[in-house]
Enzyme design. Structure first.
Site, PDB file in Angstrom:
ATOM      1  N   LYS A 225     -37.755  -3.672 -43.711  1.00 42.24           N
ATOM      2  CA  LYS A 225     -37.285  -4.686 -42.757  1.00 42.24           C
ATOM      3  C   LYS A 225     -37.438  -4.110 -41.358  1.00 42.24           C
ATOM      4  CE  LYS A 225     -33.456  -7.828 -41.704  1.00 42.24           C
ATOM      5  NZ  LYS A 225     -33.336  -7.592 -40.251  1.00 42.24           N
TER       6      LYS A 225
ATOM      7  N   HIS B 202     -38.121  -9.208 -38.458  1.00 39.67           N
ATOM      8  CA  HIS B 202     -37.199  -9.843 -37.522  1.00 39.67           C
ATOM      9  C   HIS B 202     -38.014 -10.157 -36.281  1.00 39.67           C
ATOM     10  CE1 HIS B 202     -32.988  -9.733 -35.456  1.00 39.67           C
ATOM     11  NE2 HIS B 202     -33.760 -10.690 -34.973  1.00 39.67           N
TER      12      HIS B 202
ATOM     13  N   MET C 280     -24.118  -4.879 -41.300  1.00 43.37           N
ATOM     14  CA  MET C 280     -23.075  -3.864 -41.326  1.00 43.37           C
ATOM     15  C   MET C 280     -21.697  -4.496 -41.185  1.00 43.37           C
ATOM     16  SD  MET C 280     -24.537  -1.046 -41.937  1.00 43.37           S
ATOM     17  CE  MET C 280     -23.149   0.069 -41.670  1.00 43.37           C
TER      18      MET C 280
ATOM     19  N   GLN D  55     -30.293  -1.693 -49.278  1.00 36.16           N
ATOM     20  CA  GLN D  55     -30.965  -1.279 -48.049  1.00 36.16           C
ATOM     21  C   GLN D  55     -30.572   0.151 -47.686  1.00 36.16           C
ATOM     22  OE1 GLN D  55     -30.173  -2.426 -43.833  1.00 36.16           O
ATOM     23  NE2 GLN D  55     -32.237  -3.310 -43.927  1.00 36.16           N
TER      24      GLN D  55
ATOM     25  N   GLY E 183     -29.067 -14.305 -41.510  1.00 37.00           N
ATOM     26  CA  GLY E 183     -27.914 -13.426 -41.398  1.00 37.00           C
ATOM     27  C   GLY E 183     -26.668 -14.115 -40.892  1.00 37.00           C
ATOM     28  N   ARG E 184     -26.498 -14.115 -39.560  1.00 34.13           N
ATOM     29  CA  ARG E 184     -25.252 -14.586 -38.957  1.00 34.13           C
ATOM     30  C   ARG E 184     -24.896 -16.023 -39.314  1.00 34.13           C
ATOM     31  NH1 ARG E 184     -26.726 -13.776 -33.023  1.00 34.13           N
ATOM     32  NH2 ARG E 184     -28.822 -13.895 -33.911  1.00 34.13           N
TER      33      ARG E 184
ATOM     34  N   GLY F 232     -34.593 -14.122 -38.249  1.00 35.73           N
ATOM     35  CA  GLY F 232     -34.207 -14.265 -36.856  1.00 35.73           C
ATOM     36  C   GLY F 232     -34.029 -15.697 -36.394  1.00 35.73           C
ATOM     37  N   GLY F 233     -32.801 -16.050 -36.001  1.00 29.51           N
ATOM     38  CA  GLY F 233     -32.549 -17.327 -35.344  1.00 29.51           C
ATOM     39  C   GLY F 233     -32.554 -18.562 -36.218  1.00 29.51           C
TER      40      GLY F 233
ATOM     41  N   CYS G  49     -32.612  -1.519 -37.082  1.00 31.23           N
ATOM     42  CA  CYS G  49     -31.334  -1.321 -36.396  1.00 31.23           C
ATOM     43  C   CYS G  49     -31.553  -0.540 -35.095  1.00 31.23           C
ATOM     44  CB  CYS G  49     -30.350  -0.584 -37.290  1.00 31.23           C
ATOM     45  SG  CYS G  49     -28.725  -0.366 -36.524  1.00 31.23           S
TER      46      CYS G  49
END
Length: 331
Positions: free
Chosen positions: A134, A166, A14, A65, A228-229, A207-208, A95
């Site tokens: 997801k 995730h 988001m 999504q 992601g990040r 994840g991670g 989420c």
């Protein structure tokens, strides 16, 4: 229908993975699968469908999504997603935000497998492109293989053959969405066991993940990874992924990417887009490189202004080229 390559994908985020971010990332990588931000099915039903769903075909392959819990609205949204040209429709089951829970979608739906199955079934029957999900691996105090495997089986029977997991449970009360990305412990073995027990399904691990060594390791036990990040903070991480995972050595330099972005910005400005709406996504382009702070500082000082103009973008491109040359000399 050709099979999508989900070896590496960029997670839906988001306020991050909007159309400008996706265009920017596609300049770096031609192979990763990109995802939109979560778009709520009710908003699509009631709102400006073109504004919500239209995208630049140069972003492809790209997945839409969706968030929601109405089988009918999700089915209609999946149909429209296919009409607009998306390559995949994904249902958000991960989420954990209070707002999302209040509207009964996201991670709280893990508690309602029958409803999720109905949603998936409607989506599958309203479009011909793949429908995926997801999900977190659990919720609150529920994190068992038995529950997750039953949940996976239920939605796969409804027609979902690709599931992105995730590898953290979602804490639905007491943690913010940001805390939910860090505090629940990663449980990669759970995802591996799901794959081992469901060999007919495509299981993607999320994840991670922060480096290509981790990607290579996960790919020995799962069908793909989603990041992601780490990519949003360091977009040029995709260049390393292109070279090592996809064996593509024809990756543009940072300054070449910035130069290609100029024409896109020029076209978007003509449509009324503010420069900062695009350039905010490029803050991490020089992550870890000499001159990165200068790049970030100039963006911060100039791109957030409402009257930012195209000449400032051109100046930023000069900084990019100088940064690239300086790094080439230092190496």
């Amino acid at each position: 229908m050709s099979r999508l390559n989900r070896t590496v994908s960029v997670a839906p985020m988001m306020d991050c993975t909007d159309k400008h971010e996706r265009f920017f990332l596609r300049l770096i990588s031609k192979n990763v699968l990109l995802y939109t931000e979560m778009i709520v099915s009710e908003a699509i039903d009631r709102g400006d469908k073109k504004k919500l769903l239209e995208f630049d075909m140069r972003e492809k392959p790209v997945a839409l999504q969706l968030g929601g819990s109405s089988p009918k609205l999700l089915g209609n949204a999946a149909y429209l997603g296919e009409e607009f040209g998306y390559d995949e429709i994904n249902l958000n089951l991960g989420c954990p935000s209070k707002k999302v829970q209040k509207n009964k979608f996201g991670a709280c739906l893990i508690k309602e497998p029958e409803l999720v199955a109905d949603c998936i079934n409607n989506m599958v029957h309203n479009c011909k492109i793949p429908v995926t999900a997801k999900s977190r691996i659990g919720f609150d105090n529920t994190e068992t293989f038995e529950y997750l495997n039953s949940f996976v089986n239920k939605i796969s029977e409804a027609g979902c053959k690709t599931i992105i997991l995730h590898a953290r449970r979602a804490i639905l009360k007491g943690l913010t969405p940001k805390e939910n990305l860090k505090i629940p412990k990663l449980n990669y073995p759970m995802v591996y066991k799901i794959k081992d027990s469901n060999k007919d399904l495509e299981i993607i691990l999320n994840g991670g993940i922060t480096n290509t060594d981790q990607i290579v390791e996960h790919l020995t036990k799962c069908d793909g990874v989603m990041i992601g990040r780490a990519i949003y903070q360091n977009p040029y991480f995709l260049a390393e992924i292109e070279k090592r995972i996809f064996k593509n050595n024809n990756v543009p330099t940072r300054s070449e990417i910035a130069e290609k972005l100029v024409e896109y910005v020029k076209d978007e400005v003509k449509k009324g887009t503010r420069v900062n709406q695009i350039m905010r996504h490029t803050v991490g382009l020089y992550h870890g490189q000499s001159g990165a702070n200068k790049w970030k500082r100039y963006l911060s000082d100039n791109m957030m202004a409402r009257d930012s103009d195209f000449q400032k973008v051109l100046h930023i491109m000069t900084i990019a080229q100088n940064n690239e040359k300086a790094n080439q000399v230092s190496q």
